[in-house]
Design a protein around this motif. Structure first.
Motif, PDB file in Angstrom:
ATOM      1  N   ILE A 214      39.023  62.054  39.876  1.00 40.27           N
ATOM      2  CA  ILE A 214      39.412  62.202  41.285  1.00 40.27           C
ATOM      3  C   ILE A 214      38.172  62.316  42.158  1.00 40.27           C
ATOM      4  CG2 ILE A 214      40.507  63.789  42.929  1.00 40.27           C
ATOM      5  CD1 ILE A 214      42.676  64.273  40.763  1.00 40.27           C
ATOM      6  N   GLY A 215      37.155  63.032  41.678  1.00 41.35           N
ATOM      7  CA  GLY A 215      35.901  63.145  42.430  1.00 41.35           C
ATOM      8  C   GLY A 215      35.254  61.790  42.663  1.00 41.35           C
ATOM      9  N   THR A 216      35.282  60.932  41.650  1.00 32.09           N
ATOM     10  CA  THR A 216      34.731  59.584  41.788  1.00 32.09           C
ATOM     11  C   THR A 216      35.500  58.795  42.845  1.00 32.09           C
ATOM     12  OG1 THR A 216      33.978  59.585  39.491  1.00 32.09           O
ATOM     13  CG2 THR A 216      34.242  57.436  40.551  1.00 32.09           C
ATOM     14  N   LEU A 217      36.827  58.881  42.790  1.00 35.58           N
ATOM     15  CA  LEU A 217      37.645  58.175  43.780  1.00 35.58           C
ATOM     16  C   LEU A 217      37.435  58.739  45.177  1.00 35.58           C
ATOM     17  CD1 LEU A 217      39.798  56.095  44.559  1.00 35.58           C
ATOM     18  CD2 LEU A 217      41.546  57.771  43.847  1.00 35.58           C
ATOM     19  N   SER A 218      37.300  60.050  45.290  1.00 33.83           N
ATOM     20  CA  SER A 218      37.161  60.665  46.617  1.00 33.83           C
ATOM     21  C   SER A 218      35.890  60.208  47.327  1.00 33.83           C
ATOM     22  CB  SER A 218      37.203  62.190  46.534  1.00 33.83           C
ATOM     23  OG  SER A 218      36.022  62.699  45.967  1.00 33.83           O
ATOM     24  N   LYS A 219      34.862  59.868  46.560  1.00 35.29           N
ATOM     25  CA  LYS A 219      33.619  59.348  47.169  1.00 35.29           C
ATOM     26  C   LYS A 219      33.843  57.968  47.779  1.00 35.29           C
ATOM     27  CE  LYS A 219      30.643  61.975  44.125  1.00 35.29           C
ATOM     28  NZ  LYS A 219      29.871  61.962  42.893  1.00 35.29           N
ATOM     29  N   GLN A 220      34.785  57.230  47.221  1.00 35.85           N
ATOM     30  CA  GLN A 220      35.088  55.888  47.721  1.00 35.85           C
ATOM     31  C   GLN A 220      36.149  55.897  48.821  1.00 35.85           C
ATOM     32  OE1 GLN A 220      33.282  53.121  46.655  1.00 35.85           O
ATOM     33  NE2 GLN A 220      32.131  54.843  45.784  1.00 35.85           N
ATOM     34  N   ALA A 221      36.933  56.952  48.894  1.00 36.19           N
ATOM     35  CA  ALA A 221      38.029  57.027  49.866  1.00 36.19           C
ATOM     36  C   ALA A 221      38.082  58.416  50.500  1.00 36.19           C
ATOM     37  CB  ALA A 221      39.341  56.688  49.178  1.00 36.19           C
TER      38      ALA A 221
ATOM     39  N   GLY B 195      38.338  59.502  53.559  1.00 36.09           N
ATOM     40  CA  GLY B 195      39.343  59.706  54.599  1.00 36.09           C
ATOM     41  C   GLY B 195      40.709  60.025  54.021  1.00 36.09           C
ATOM     42  N   MET B 196      41.056  59.330  52.958  1.00 36.90           N
ATOM     43  CA  MET B 196      42.342  59.586  52.314  1.00 36.90           C
ATOM     44  C   MET B 196      42.383  61.016  51.782  1.00 36.90           C
ATOM     45  SD  MET B 196      44.184  57.784  49.016  1.00 36.90           S
ATOM     46  CE  MET B 196      42.976  58.378  47.830  1.00 36.90           C
ATOM     47  N   PHE B 197      41.293  61.445  51.167  1.00 35.70           N
ATOM     48  CA  PHE B 197      41.262  62.795  50.606  1.00 35.70           C
ATOM     49  C   PHE B 197      41.237  63.856  51.699  1.00 35.70           C
ATOM     50  CE2 PHE B 197      40.524  60.487  46.799  1.00 35.70           C
ATOM     51  CZ  PHE B 197      41.080  61.272  45.809  1.00 35.70           C
ATOM     52  N   ASP B 198      40.574  63.597  52.814  1.00 36.08           N
ATOM     53  CA  ASP B 198      40.617  64.540  53.925  1.00 36.08           C
ATOM     54  C   ASP B 198      42.050  64.719  54.410  1.00 36.08           C
ATOM     55  OD1 ASP B 198      37.858  64.843  53.825  1.00 36.08           O
ATOM     56  OD2 ASP B 198      37.472  63.502  55.532  1.00 36.08           O
ATOM     57  N   GLY B 199      42.757  63.608  54.566  1.00 30.56           N
ATOM     58  CA  GLY B 199      44.149  63.668  54.997  1.00 30.56           C
ATOM     59  C   GLY B 199      45.041  64.360  53.984  1.00 30.56           C
ATOM     60  N   PHE B 200      44.839  64.062  52.698  1.00 33.72           N
ATOM     61  CA  PHE B 200      45.644  64.678  51.640  1.00 33.72           C
ATOM     62  C   PHE B 200      45.399  66.179  51.599  1.00 33.72           C
ATOM     63  CE2 PHE B 200      46.594  65.929  47.260  1.00 33.72           C
ATOM     64  CZ  PHE B 200      47.858  65.393  47.118  1.00 33.72           C
ATOM     65  N   ASN B 201      44.143  66.602  51.738  1.00 34.54           N
ATOM     66  CA  ASN B 201      43.832  68.033  51.713  1.00 34.54           C
ATOM     67  C   ASN B 201      44.433  68.754  52.915  1.00 34.54           C
ATOM     68  OD1 ASN B 201      42.449  67.968  49.272  1.00 34.54           O
ATOM     69  ND2 ASN B 201      40.502  67.492  50.244  1.00 34.54           N
ATOM     70  N   THR B 202      44.429  68.126  54.075  1.00 36.41           N
ATOM     71  CA  THR B 202      45.047  68.717  55.263  1.00 36.41           C
ATOM     72  C   THR B 202      46.550  68.878  55.047  1.00 36.41           C
ATOM     73  OG1 THR B 202      43.358  67.814  56.720  1.00 36.41           O
ATOM     74  CG2 THR B 202      45.463  68.396  57.741  1.00 36.41           C
ATOM     75  N   MET B 203      47.172  67.844  54.502  1.00 32.06           N
ATOM     76  CA  MET B 203      48.607  67.892  54.233  1.00 32.06           C
ATOM     77  C   MET B 203      48.915  68.974  53.198  1.00 32.06           C
ATOM     78  SD  MET B 203      51.180  64.771  53.153  1.00 32.06           S
ATOM     79  CE  MET B 203      50.203  64.301  51.748  1.00 32.06           C
ATOM     80  N   SER B 204      48.084  69.090  52.165  1.00 32.27           N
ATOM     81  CA  SER B 204      48.279  70.093  51.119  1.00 32.27           C
ATOM     82  C   SER B 204      48.231  71.506  51.691  1.00 32.27           C
ATOM     83  CB  SER B 204      47.205  69.923  50.041  1.00 32.27           C
ATOM     84  OG  SER B 204      47.261  70.967  49.100  1.00 32.27           O
ATOM     85  N   GLN B 205      47.241  71.773  52.516  1.00 24.74           N
ATOM     86  CA  GLN B 205      47.116  73.112  53.111  1.00 24.74           C
ATOM     87  C   GLN B 205      48.312  73.446  53.991  1.00 24.74           C
ATOM     88  OE1 GLN B 205      43.303  73.035  55.057  1.00 24.74           O
ATOM     89  NE2 GLN B 205      42.171  73.161  53.134  1.00 24.74           N
ATOM     90  N   ALA B 206      48.775  72.475  54.750  1.00 25.99           N
ATOM     91  CA  ALA B 206      49.930  72.717  55.623  1.00 25.99           C
ATOM     92  C   ALA B 206      51.191  72.962  54.803  1.00 25.99           C
ATOM     93  CB  ALA B 206      50.128  71.525  56.564  1.00 25.99           C
TER      94      ALA B 206
END
Length: 112
Positions: A14-21, A23-34
């Protein structure tokens, strides 16, 4: 399966993918916290719901992450097993098989 090693490997991928995407992970983390914030339902209840979805969709990584959270939140083995009964009832044989994986993960994380 060693759940601790499995999740560590998953986090590496997941860390490898997050470096490539990022923005997607920022959005997913925001959604997760909410989604996890305490409201009418507490975080433990929400994690039990998430576990039901993880078992139903047969996602080993999701099962591991949500069981790990449930252990952190002080879920008892009995609470988990009662949730797994309902999940098995609604999902049939496949949910029972993946529910057994969730119980195995719970026992490993609880012993750690």
């Amino acid at each position: 399966m060693n759940w601790t090693t499995f999740l560590a490997d998953t986090m590496g991928r997941i860390g490898t993918l997050s470096k490539q995407a990022p923005g997607m992970f920022d959005g997913f983390n925001t959604m997760s916290q909410a989604a996890k914030r305490n409201g009418a339902l507490d975080e433990k209840t929400k994690e039990l719901i998430a576990l039901g979805i993880a078992v139903s969709t047969r996602c080993d990584s999701c099962i591991g992450f949500h069981v790990q959270s449930l252990v952190r939140l002080g879920t008892t083995r009995q609470e988990l097993c009662e949730a797994l009964e309902m999940i098995g009832y609604m999902g049939g044989g496949p949910a029972i098989a993946y529910g057994a994986k969730a119980l195995e993960a719970f026992d490993e994380f609880s012993a750690a």
